[in-house]
Design an enzyme around this catalytic site. Structure first.
Site, PDB file in Angstrom:
ATOM      1  N   GLU A 194       0.837  -1.206   0.000  1.00 18.28           N
ATOM      2  CA  GLU A 194       0.000   0.000   0.000  1.00 18.28           C
ATOM      3  C   GLU A 194       0.873   1.258   0.000  1.00 18.28           C
ATOM      4  O   GLU A 194       0.796   2.101   0.898  1.00 18.28           O
ATOM      5  CB  GLU A 194      -0.982  -0.008   1.179  1.00 18.28           C
ATOM      6  N   GLU A 317      -5.154  -8.467  -0.962  1.00 21.39           N
ATOM      7  CA  GLU A 317      -5.941  -8.218   0.260  1.00 21.39           C
ATOM      8  C   GLU A 317      -7.381  -7.954  -0.150  1.00 21.39           C
ATOM      9  O   GLU A 317      -7.641  -7.074  -0.984  1.00 21.39           O
ATOM     10  CB  GLU A 317      -5.426  -6.994   1.034  1.00 21.39           C
TER      11      GLU A 317
END
Ligand code: AHR
Length: 513
Positions: A194, A317
């Protein structure tokens, strides 16, 4: 006797009373879809809350039965899922993880603060060697997520050398001194996580420069080279996949993507895991189905830039994310898991199967005690969630080849201004030639009739497992761990066709014979 008898199916001749209202599912077994990579059923275990510590790891001296510190009850349950790979150590945690903290004698390892997740002490009891024990005990593959956010290229390169070097380098010898003679097999390695958020608040441009810089120095023996994963975008944003695919021409096997299903869509008030209104059941379904559009948009971008599909799109994810339960540490992301989660999981599987040409890995967040978990633990107690049962039911789809299907006459499920198709379906043929069908009825109020046909072939029967319950939030507790479990299901064909009455809010996986 052949399992499937060829016959002529004449539309309209074999309709029974319910068939007029039935949704039609036509399986086209003459053509093939993509192989459904088993890694679509991957798992994610982060140093977060009770995900690793207590949920999986209790240490070798624990009174809870364990193997090399990993609890036996949880291992046993996970084995039944044929876990193909585990992503570790994060998540956000990965970008603050320094691998040297997690090697050597456990009582000498430094204690750090887990600044991302609850500010609790991280004693580094689980490090590289322990992680590979887990992976090897489960017969899974290792997905190691490197630290780009607070680490250097040197630190990342040296971790890879420590894990994979064969000769007499100091790092290889250090690994041997710590108990591991042979190199570890690193199947997948991600450079940061991220990057747009907790991994450093970067732009795609800035991250791409760093990605190229770091990967220049990541070297392993040729037969132990991992697939390199770049940290990509999330939700509707396609700019990461676009920028990375345009600008990185080597050492990038996949771009990752994250998307979480929040019932309300709002991070400040996501919605409860249990006792939610029907409007939140519906919005959860709608927001889950949005995954399809996100993948399509990213694929459209990547297909232009990489028509040969060399670069994978890994949804590493995904899952439901609810408001924290009362009394729980807000940083631990512990949530109950209900029939709604099982339906969400199955809908996602169907979407991933459809895009299996590019989506070759996905990891649900997370394996134990965190977000949409397979397993919940309370000290020595353990329960299997409805999501676990869905994973187990879909095991036959791992590495099977998708069978194209056509859905027609599907009714809409409408509530609170939301309208979504009530039925979702997927089909695949295993390496052994068996044909499997997965079905979801996401309408929580009424059963739906589906009529299955297989071009030119008579269906004698289907048999498998059904997961459903009376309540939308049916779930297992430590007091009643078997409140919701799959039950056996069977239906017989007639005149070459087969009608299935799919109960309200249900997931069904059957073998077609
Ligand atoms: O899965 C929990 C967190 O969600 C991960 O650490 C992070 O990558 C994401 O934002």
């Amino acid at each position: 006797m052949p399992l499937l008898k060829p016959m002529l199916v004449v539309w309209g001749l074999s309709l029974n009373a319910t068939a007029f209202a039935a949704a039609q599912i036509q399986l086209d077994s003459s053509s093939q879809g993509a192989v459904i990579n088993k890694n679509i059923y991957g798992q994610f275990a982060e140093h977060l809350g009770r995900g690793i510590y207590e949920g999986l790891w209790v240490g070798p001296d624990s009174s809870i039965p364990n193997t090399k510190g990993w609890r036996n009850d949880v291992l046993g349950a996970l084995k039944a899922l044929h876990v193909p790979l585990i992503r570790w150590p994060g998540g956000c945690f990965a970008d603050e993880y320094h691998w040297r903290d997690g090697i050597g004698p456990r009582d000498k390892r430094p204690v750090k603060v887990n600044t991302n997740w609850g500010g609790v002490e991280e004693d580094n009891a689980v490090g590289t060697h322990e992680f590979f024990d887990l992976v090897e005990l489960l017969g899974a593959e290792a997905y190691v997520n490197g630290n780009l956010g607070t680490g250097t290229p040197q630190e990342m390169a040296e971790w890879l050398e420590y894990m994979t070097a064969e000769g007499k380098s100091t790092l290889a010898e250090l690994r041997r001194k710590n108990g591991r003679e042979q190199p570890f097999k690193v199947h997948y390695f991600a450079v940061g996580n991220e990057a747009w958020g907790c991994g450093g608040n970067m732009t795609p441009e800035f991250y791409t420069h760093l990605y190229k810089q770091y990967t220049t120095f990541l070297k392993t023996p040729t037969h132990n080279t991992p697939k390199w994963i770049a940290s990509g975008g999330h939700s509707e944003d396609t700019s990461w996949a676009e920028y990375l695919t345009t600008n990185v021409k080597q050492k990038m096997d996949a771009v990752s993507f994250h998307y979480y299903t929040l019932p309300t869509g709002k991070w400040e008030q996501k919605g409860a895991a249990l006792q939610f209104p029907e409007a939140e059941w519906a919005s959860t379904m709608q927001r889950t189905l949005a995954m399809d559009g996100f993948i399509r948009n990213n694929k459209a971008v990547m297909d232009k830039l990489d028509p040969q599909k060399k670069v994978g799109f890994y949804v590493d994810e995904w899952g439901t994310w609810y408001d924290v339960e009362k009394g729980e540490n807000p940083g631990f992301l512990y949530q109950q898991n209900s029939l709604r989660d099982a339906v969400v999981a199955a809908l996602n599987f169907h979407i991933f199967h459809q895009h299996a040409d590019r989506v070759r890995m996905t990891n649900i967040a997370q394996m134990v005690n965190v977000l949409q978990a397979m397993i919940l633990t309370d000290k020595e107690k353990m329960l299997l969630t409805p999501t676990y049962h869905t994973y187990r039911m879909y095991v036959p789809f791992q590495d099977a080849t998708a069978v194209p299907l056509k859905l027609s006459g599907v009714p809409e499920y409408r509530v609170a201004g939301i309208s979504v198709p009530a039925i979702s379906a997927t089909a695949a043929r295993t390496k052994n030639g068996e044909l499997y069908l997965g079905l979801v009825n996401l309408n929580p109020n009424q059963s739906e009739t589906t009529e299955i046909s297989l071009a030119g072939i008579a269906i004698e029967s289907v048999s498998g497992q059904l997961l459903t319950a009376n309540q939308m939030d049916a779930h297992n507790t430590f007091e009643k761990p078997h409140a919701i479990e799959p039950t056996a299901f069977r239906a017989e064909g007639k005149n070459g066709r087969l009608t299935i009455e799919l109960p309200a809010k249900s997931v069904l996986v059957v073998k077609v014979q």
